[in-house]
Design an enzyme around this catalytic site. Structure first.
Site, PDB file in Angstrom:
ATOM      1  N   ARG A 107       0.841  -1.175  -0.097  1.00  0.00           N
ATOM      2  CA  ARG A 107       0.054   0.023   0.152  1.00  0.00           C
ATOM      3  C   ARG A 107       0.774   1.267   0.061  1.00  0.00           C
ATOM      4  O   ARG A 107       1.707   1.504   0.989  1.00  0.00           O
ATOM      5  CB  ARG A 107      -0.812  -0.091   1.247  1.00  0.00           C
ATOM      6  CG  ARG A 107      -1.327   1.297   1.425  1.00  0.00           C
ATOM      7  CD  ARG A 107      -2.538   1.325   2.530  1.00  0.00           C
ATOM      8  NE  ARG A 107      -3.863   0.597   1.949  1.00  0.00           N
ATOM      9  CZ  ARG A 107      -5.010   0.843   2.629  1.00  0.00           C
ATOM     10  NH1 ARG A 107      -5.252   1.652   3.556  1.00  0.00           N
ATOM     11  NH2 ARG A 107      -6.074   0.119   2.005  1.00  0.00           N
ATOM     12  N   HIS A 134      -7.519   0.981  -6.223  1.00  0.00           N
ATOM     13  CA  HIS A 134      -7.747   0.334  -5.013  1.00  0.00           C
ATOM     14  C   HIS A 134      -8.372  -0.927  -5.679  1.00  0.00           C
ATOM     15  O   HIS A 134      -9.845  -1.414  -5.167  1.00  0.00           O
ATOM     16  CB  HIS A 134      -8.490   0.898  -4.138  1.00  0.00           C
ATOM     17  CG  HIS A 134      -8.511   0.290  -2.864  1.00  0.00           C
ATOM     18  ND1 HIS A 134      -7.674  -0.712  -2.557  1.00  0.00           N
ATOM     19  CD2 HIS A 134      -9.257   0.740  -1.571  1.00  0.00           C
ATOM     20  CE1 HIS A 134      -7.793  -0.998  -1.132  1.00  0.00           C
ATOM     21  NE2 HIS A 134      -8.685  -0.105  -0.424  1.00  0.00           N
ATOM     22  N   GLN A 137     -10.238  -3.555  -2.896  1.00  0.00           N
ATOM     23  CA  GLN A 137     -11.654  -3.146  -2.565  1.00  0.00           C
ATOM     24  C   GLN A 137     -12.504  -3.449  -3.567  1.00  0.00           C
ATOM     25  O   GLN A 137     -13.759  -3.695  -3.211  1.00  0.00           O
ATOM     26  CB  GLN A 137     -11.468  -1.543  -2.354  1.00  0.00           C
ATOM     27  CG  GLN A 137     -12.713  -1.075  -1.528  1.00  0.00           C
ATOM     28  CD  GLN A 137     -13.150  -1.608  -0.401  1.00  0.00           C
ATOM     29  OE1 GLN A 137     -12.368  -1.560   0.604  1.00  0.00           O
ATOM     30  NE2 GLN A 137     -14.577  -2.261  -0.352  1.00  0.00           N
ATOM     31  N   ASP A 222     -17.178   7.413  -0.749  1.00  0.00           N
ATOM     32  CA  ASP A 222     -16.182   7.089   0.047  1.00  0.00           C
ATOM     33  C   ASP A 222     -15.773   8.713   0.639  1.00  0.00           C
ATOM     34  O   ASP A 222     -16.477   9.402   0.402  1.00  0.00           O
ATOM     35  CB  ASP A 222     -14.681   6.613  -0.971  1.00  0.00           C
ATOM     36  CG  ASP A 222     -13.655   6.513  -0.402  1.00  0.00           C
ATOM     37  OD1 ASP A 222     -13.593   6.300   0.849  1.00  0.00           O
ATOM     38  OD2 ASP A 222     -12.746   6.468  -1.151  1.00  0.00           O
ATOM     39  N   CYS A 261     -16.326   1.711   1.173  1.00  0.00           N
ATOM     40  CA  CYS A 261     -15.204   1.044   1.432  1.00  0.00           C
ATOM     41  C   CYS A 261     -14.593   1.073   2.867  1.00  0.00           C
ATOM     42  O   CYS A 261     -13.852  -0.109   3.394  1.00  0.00           O
ATOM     43  CB  CYS A 261     -13.957   1.155   0.617  1.00  0.00           C
ATOM     44  SG  CYS A 261     -13.360   2.755   0.538  1.00  0.00           S
ATOM     45  N   ARG A 289     -13.567  -8.489   2.117  1.00  0.00           N
ATOM     46  CA  ARG A 289     -12.412  -8.282   1.454  1.00  0.00           C
ATOM     47  C   ARG A 289     -11.433  -9.532   1.776  1.00  0.00           C
ATOM     48  O   ARG A 289     -10.665 -10.056   0.988  1.00  0.00           O
ATOM     49  CB  ARG A 289     -11.754  -7.052   2.613  1.00  0.00           C
ATOM     50  CG  ARG A 289     -12.129  -5.617   2.077  1.00  0.00           C
ATOM     51  CD  ARG A 289     -11.832  -5.010   0.835  1.00  0.00           C
ATOM     52  NE  ARG A 289     -10.453  -5.020   0.785  1.00  0.00           N
ATOM     53  CZ  ARG A 289      -9.400  -4.143   1.043  1.00  0.00           C
ATOM     54  NH1 ARG A 289      -9.985  -3.041   1.505  1.00  0.00           N
ATOM     55  NH2 ARG A 289      -8.243  -4.183   0.978  1.00  0.00           N
TER      56      ARG A 289
HETATM   57  N1   CP Z   1     -11.053   0.157   2.819  1.00  0.00           N
HETATM   58  C1   CP Z   1      -9.941  -0.143   3.299  1.00  0.00           C
HETATM   59  O1   CP Z   1      -8.697  -0.283   2.376  1.00  0.00           O
HETATM   60  O2   CP Z   1      -9.605  -0.018   4.374  1.00  0.00           O
HETATM   61  P1   CP Z   1      -8.263   0.376   5.158  1.00  0.00           P
HETATM   62  O3   CP Z   1      -7.643   1.529   4.780  1.00  0.00           O
HETATM   63  O4   CP Z   1      -8.680  -0.028   6.559  1.00  0.00           O
HETATM   64  O5   CP Z   1      -7.267  -0.970   4.718  1.00  0.00           O
HETATM   65  N1  NVA Z   2     -10.024   6.906  -0.885  1.00  0.00           N
HETATM   66  C1  NVA Z   2      -9.275   6.369   0.360  1.00  0.00           C
HETATM   67  C2  NVA Z   2      -9.856   4.849   0.460  1.00  0.00           C
HETATM   68  C3  NVA Z   2      -9.531   4.116   1.788  1.00  0.00           C
HETATM   69  C4  NVA Z   2      -9.532   2.968   1.948  1.00  0.00           C
HETATM   70  C5  NVA Z   2      -8.038   6.735   0.637  1.00  0.00           C
HETATM   71  O1  NVA Z   2      -7.308   6.548  -0.341  1.00  0.00           O
HETATM   72  O2  NVA Z   2      -7.656   7.142   1.629  1.00  0.00           O
END
Ligand code: CP
Ligand code: NVA
Length: 305
Positions: A107, A134, A137, A222, A261, A289
């Site tokens: 990530r 993502h 997700q 989101d 998400c 997930r």
């Molecule tokens: N939805 C998601 O990716 O959650 P986290 O940021 O907690 O991993």
């Molecule tokens: N759009 C959000 C998703 C988090 C899971 C971010 O990138 O922070």
């Protein structure tokens, strides 16, 4: 070797196969203790390394449990505690980790770092979120939609709010799995034109939230401020008309599903009555997930598709 950097890396047929596999595995272990491995333990002996340059709850725990349930093991690392955090290159990190582990999930912020990891790793690399996309997700979202009894082809998905990384992966999925996305985003926060063009007519952007939700089977939103973005009052003000509230949900198809998400900000992108209401599938979506990613891992190891 199979990297899962975007949904297109797998393609529509493999994604459909992964969703079917995920549903079957989820049902096969219903009610079991979470830490018990699946009966066939298909990734026994495999180790997944995870690198986090940003916070995570769901991605971290669901991948960790996914590899365990498949019979494998995990190593979870914060980038800030690795040499990566003090300047060792992504390329060198990729080469070194490839000698120790069987797959890498990362990530990160800049999508180019993910590409660099994949270019230099000799094991599968998985996108655990970048500023651009993502895909894991959206695998869970698709699984949740299918599990709710809806068919993906011909479905209408409405997106409300920020034209962000999660929306980019939904748009990519739309083209691969033949459903339509209408995104209502304020001026200045719309998704990039290339993403819409790549969706081959399956995605469009509108200004009016009601136009987006009209006849929608699924309503998705989101956070308005993604990780790494500054908390800007001007952005929050621009987003306010795109809040998913009961009136907006009522303008979608009767019984439309609500997805998010998570993490959520009740009172910003969604009201409590919607996210905690009967049309919300968020807890199932979050659990999925785990199930979806087990199939992503199996796909990376050539066991699906
Ligand atoms: N939805 C998601 O990716 O959650 P986290 O940021 O907690 O991993
Ligand atoms: N759009 C959000 C998703 C988090 C899971 C971010 O990138 O922070």
């Amino acid at each position: 070797m199979r990297h899962f950097l975007s949904l297109s890396d797998a393609g529509g047929d493999a994604i459909a196969a992964m969703l079917a596999d995920a549903l079957e595995r989820k049902q096969a272990r219903a009610g079991w203790p979470k830490g018990r491995a699946d009966a066939d333990a298909p990734l026994a002996g495999r180790v997944l390394a995870m690198i986090f340059e940003k916070n995570s709850t769901r991605t971290r725990v669901s991948f960790d449990m996914a590899i365990r349930q498949l019979g494998g093991q995990s190593i979870v690392m914060e980038a800030g505690q690795m040499q990566l955090g003090r300047g060792e290159t992504v390329a060198d990190t990729a080469r070194v980790l490839s000698g120790y582990v069987d797959a890498i999930m990362i990530r990160t912020d800049d999508h180019a770092k993910l590409d660099e990891m994949a270019a230099h790793a000799s094991v599968p690399v998985i996108n655990g979120l970048t500023d651009e996309s993502h895909p894991c997700q959206i695998m869970a979202d698709l699984l949740t939609i299918v599990e709710s009894g809806r068919q993906l082809p011909g479905l209408k998905v409405a997106w409300l709010g920020d034209g962000n990384n999660v929306l980019a992966s939904i748009v990519e999925a739309a083209a691969l799995l033949h459903f339509d996305v209408v995104a209502a985003c304020p001026q200045g926060f719309q998704p990039g034109e290339e993403a819409i063009v790549r969706a081959s007519g399956r995605a469009r952007v509108v200004a009016d939230p009601r136009e987006a939700v009209a006849d929608a089977d699924v309503v998705v939103t989101d956070t308005w401020i993604s990780m790494g973005q500054a908390q800007a009052e001007t952005k929050l003000r621009a987003m306010m008309p795109y809040q998913v509230d009961a009136a907006l949900m009522a303008a979608a198809k009767p019984g439309a599903a609500f997805l998010h998400c998570l993490p959520a900000h009740r009172g910003e992108e969604v009201t409590p009555e919607v996210i905690d209401g009967p049309q919300s599938l968020i807890w199932q979506e979050a659990e999925n997930r785990l199930h979806a990613q087990k199939s992503v891992l199996r796909w990376c190891f050539g066991q699906i598709g």
